[in-house]
Design a protein around this motif. Sequence first.
Motif, short mmCIF file in Angstrom:
data_model
loop_
_atom_site.label_atom_id
_atom_site.label_comp_id
_atom_site.label_asym_id
_atom_site.label_seq_id
_atom_site.Cartn_x
_atom_site.Cartn_y
_atom_site.Cartn_z
N SER A 427 1.49 6.48 15.49
CA SER A 427 0.25 5.93 14.96
C SER A 427 0.26 5.90 13.43
CB SER A 427 -0.96 6.73 15.46
OG SER A 427 -0.93 8.05 14.98
N VAL A 428 0.92 6.89 12.80
CA VAL A 428 1.02 6.88 11.34
C VAL A 428 1.79 5.65 10.87
CG1 VAL A 428 2.05 8.05 9.35
CG2 VAL A 428 0.83 9.39 11.06
N TRP A 429 2.93 5.40 11.50
CA TRP A 429 3.69 4.22 11.13
C TRP A 429 2.93 2.94 11.46
CZ3 TRP A 429 7.52 4.07 7.92
CH2 TRP A 429 8.36 5.18 7.78
N GLY A 430 2.25 2.94 12.60
CA GLY A 430 1.49 1.75 12.98
C GLY A 430 0.37 1.43 12.01
N PHE A 431 -0.41 2.46 11.66
CA PHE A 431 -1.50 2.24 10.71
C PHE A 431 -0.96 1.85 9.34
CE2 PHE A 431 -4.37 4.79 13.52
CZ PHE A 431 -5.37 3.83 13.62
N SER A 432 0.11 2.48 8.92
CA SER A 432 0.68 2.17 7.61
C SER A 432 1.11 0.71 7.53
CB SER A 432 1.87 3.09 7.32
OG SER A 432 1.49 4.45 7.31
N LEU A 433 1.78 0.25 8.58
CA LEU A 433 2.23 -1.14 8.59
C LEU A 433 1.05 -2.10 8.65
CD1 LEU A 433 4.53 -3.19 8.75
CD2 LEU A 433 4.55 -2.88 11.24
N LEU A 434 0.08 -1.78 9.51
CA LEU A 434 -1.09 -2.65 9.65
C LEU A 434 -1.87 -2.74 8.33
CD1 LEU A 434 -3.09 -4.31 11.34
CD2 LEU A 434 -4.17 -2.15 12.01
N TYR A 435 -2.09 -1.59 7.70
CA TYR A 435 -2.86 -1.59 6.45
C TYR A 435 -2.09 -2.27 5.33
CZ TYR A 435 -6.28 1.55 8.54
OH TYR A 435 -7.25 2.10 9.33
N LEU A 436 -0.77 -2.13 5.34
CA LEU A 436 0.02 -2.82 4.33
C LEU A 436 -0.13 -4.33 4.48
CD1 LEU A 436 2.07 -2.73 2.03
CD2 LEU A 436 3.89 -2.66 3.75
N VAL A 437 -0.08 -4.81 5.71
CA VAL A 437 -0.25 -6.24 5.97
C VAL A 437 -1.64 -6.70 5.53
CG1 VAL A 437 -0.40 -7.99 7.78
CG2 VAL A 437 1.45 -6.30 7.83
N MET A 438 -2.67 -5.91 5.87
CA MET A 438 -4.04 -6.29 5.50
C MET A 438 -4.22 -6.28 3.99
SD MET A 438 -6.10 -4.20 8.47
CE MET A 438 -7.73 -4.69 7.90
N LEU A 439 -3.63 -5.29 3.31
CA LEU A 439 -3.76 -5.23 1.86
C LEU A 439 -3.06 -6.40 1.20
CD1 LEU A 439 -4.73 -3.67 -0.61
CD2 LEU A 439 -2.61 -2.35 -0.54
N VAL A 440 -1.86 -6.72 1.67
CA VAL A 440 -1.14 -7.87 1.13
C VAL A 440 -1.92 -9.15 1.38
CG1 VAL A 440 0.95 -9.27 1.34
CG2 VAL A 440 1.12 -6.77 1.27
N ALA A 441 -2.50 -9.26 2.57
CA ALA A 441 -3.29 -10.46 2.89
C ALA A 441 -4.50 -10.59 1.97
CB ALA A 441 -3.74 -10.41 4.35
N TYR A 442 -5.16 -9.46 1.68
CA TYR A 442 -6.33 -9.51 0.78
C TYR A 442 -5.92 -9.88 -0.63
CZ TYR A 442 -10.69 -8.18 -1.50
OH TYR A 442 -11.85 -8.18 -2.24
N LEU A 443 -4.80 -9.28 -1.09
CA LEU A 443 -4.31 -9.62 -2.43
C LEU A 443 -3.92 -11.10 -2.49
CD1 LEU A 443 -2.15 -6.46 -3.24
CD2 LEU A 443 -4.41 -7.04 -4.13
N ALA A 444 -3.30 -11.59 -1.43
CA ALA A 444 -2.93 -13.01 -1.39
C ALA A 444 -4.17 -13.88 -1.42
CB ALA A 444 -2.09 -13.30 -0.14
N TYR A 445 -5.22 -13.43 -0.74
CA TYR A 445 -6.48 -14.20 -0.75
C TYR A 445 -7.07 -14.26 -2.15
CZ TYR A 445 -11.32 -15.48 0.08
OH TYR A 445 -12.53 -16.10 0.01
N ILE A 446 -7.04 -13.11 -2.85
CA ILE A 446 -7.57 -13.08 -4.21
C ILE A 446 -6.76 -13.99 -5.12
CG2 ILE A 446 -7.93 -11.61 -6.24
CD1 ILE A 446 -8.55 -9.31 -4.35
N VAL A 447 -5.43 -13.92 -5.00
CA VAL A 447 -4.58 -14.78 -5.83
C VAL A 447 -4.85 -16.25 -5.53
CG1 VAL A 447 -2.19 -15.45 -6.28
CG2 VAL A 447 -2.79 -13.03 -6.10
N ARG A 448 -5.01 -16.57 -4.26
CA ARG A 448 -5.30 -17.96 -3.88
C ARG A 448 -6.65 -18.39 -4.46
NH1 ARG A 448 -8.02 -20.57 0.31
NH2 ARG A 448 -7.13 -22.61 0.88
N ALA A 449 -7.65 -17.51 -4.36
CA ALA A 449 -8.97 -17.85 -4.92
C ALA A 449 -8.89 -18.05 -6.43
CB ALA A 449 -9.97 -16.75 -4.59
N MET A 450 -8.06 -17.24 -7.10
CA MET A 450 -7.90 -17.38 -8.55
C MET A 450 -7.23 -18.71 -8.88
SD MET A 450 -6.74 -13.47 -9.44
CE MET A 450 -6.27 -13.87 -11.14
#
Length: 488
Positions: A427-450
């Motif tokens: 679960s540690v690895w699973g959450f880490s991977l999932l949160y990394l994907v979500m964080l990258v997706a949010y950063l990508a969204y911000i960059v796209r909005a910019m």
Amino acid sequence: MTTDSTRPGTGNRHHVQFLEATLSLLDLSRWQFAITVMFHMTFPAITVGLSILLSALYGMHWKTGKPVYLQMFRFWRRIFAVGFAIGVVAGIVITFEMGLNWGVYAAQTGPIIAPIIGMEVVTAFFVEAGFIGILLYGDGRVRHATMFAATVAVAIGTIMSSSWIIAANSWMQTPAGYAVQNGRFVPTNWVDTIFNPSFVWRWPHMVVAVLISAAFFVAGIGAYYLVKGRALPFARRSVSIALGVAAMLLPVQVFLGDSVANHEFPLQASKAAAAEGNWNSQNTGWVVFAIPDEQARRNIAEVSIPCLGSAFYRDLTCTTATPGQDLIAEADRPSMAPVFWGFRIMYFGAVLMFGTAFYATILRFRRKLWTSRRFHRFLLWTTPVGIIAILGGWVTAETGRQPWVVFGQLRTSAAVSQLAPGEVLFSVWGFSLLYLVMLVAYLAYIVRAMRIGPERDHPGRADRRQPAADLVAAPGVAGSDLASREMS
């Protein structure tokens, strides 16, 4: 013939077994909770301040009729909305982990922690949920008064949410107003429980921290458009408002941070000693840099400034040494490295923000704030500094409380659920991977909005999905007039 070491998948299984042997169940559960909470905290560090900014922007748009404020409101609303949604999802996971990974903790502290978290849901979450739809979709569809009231309600909800969360965490830091009955903590005085000794200072400290964090987030993105020479009225207003807020709040934050240390550290001497970076009580200086060696109980490398330890600010002399780890029983000592470096990240981040806001104020008075290209580029790089400083402060607070989950009353090792280490590791690895994907997706969204920019949010550009009323900035001002007005 193949041996166990050469069979497909054996290497992975051995790797998992090695990790299970290296990290105990307690370590794995702590890592999982830490990753979840740090990911979750990244979003309130942005959205709480943005919710207040949105209220101010829509109020200024309603009062002045200037389209630039509506443009700013629409742009920052998009970034707020996605961050708010991700933060809510991550927060729900924390509640489940409390019951699953920390079942003993949940059972023993339930009579106190559960009502506090319940109040956060009943008050703050319901307020946010009730008005968030209007904030997101009411622009041009409801009256200005209704829209403004909804933005204010959402902002109040975010502040209320932080108050209940900090109340629960502060009680774990400095428990008060309770009695232990049949192995469970039960409240005896809810006023003392909620307004425990550290809450009084930690809550305003955290609220001001998220406001400053959001201010630098807004200023950094605004600086991007100044560097690019795009949407200059939008960029100048965003940077001006954000840096103005930061300049006013940072001196207040210095006072609040010092007050937190003065009121909490005497109650948690082990945290104070670890934050100081001293293994013995002979040092009168302030340790700027250190590489702690937990096994040898010394610093491998250290850079300190003589006479500037915390004791100096109490008696203004160089004769009083700062407290060291040797004053704390070995079983009650936190790991020094995360406390020491968490505090330094928070402190140096605050120094960087203070210096940036101070220099920006000088540029403003000299009327060079909009012509200093180097400062604009530097400001762009400071976009995440507030978030990083908040995470550093959280690491200091939580690792400094160890080895207690309720300080001085319930040890962390006694609060963890007895689960299979392999499942927790998965679960540690699973959450880490999932949160990394979500964080990258949010950063990508911000960059796209910019990259898209705020130009599409200008009221002068008719949005066919919006009714004509959306182009009206104030009673008596037609949309065609707004299209021809300068954004200023």
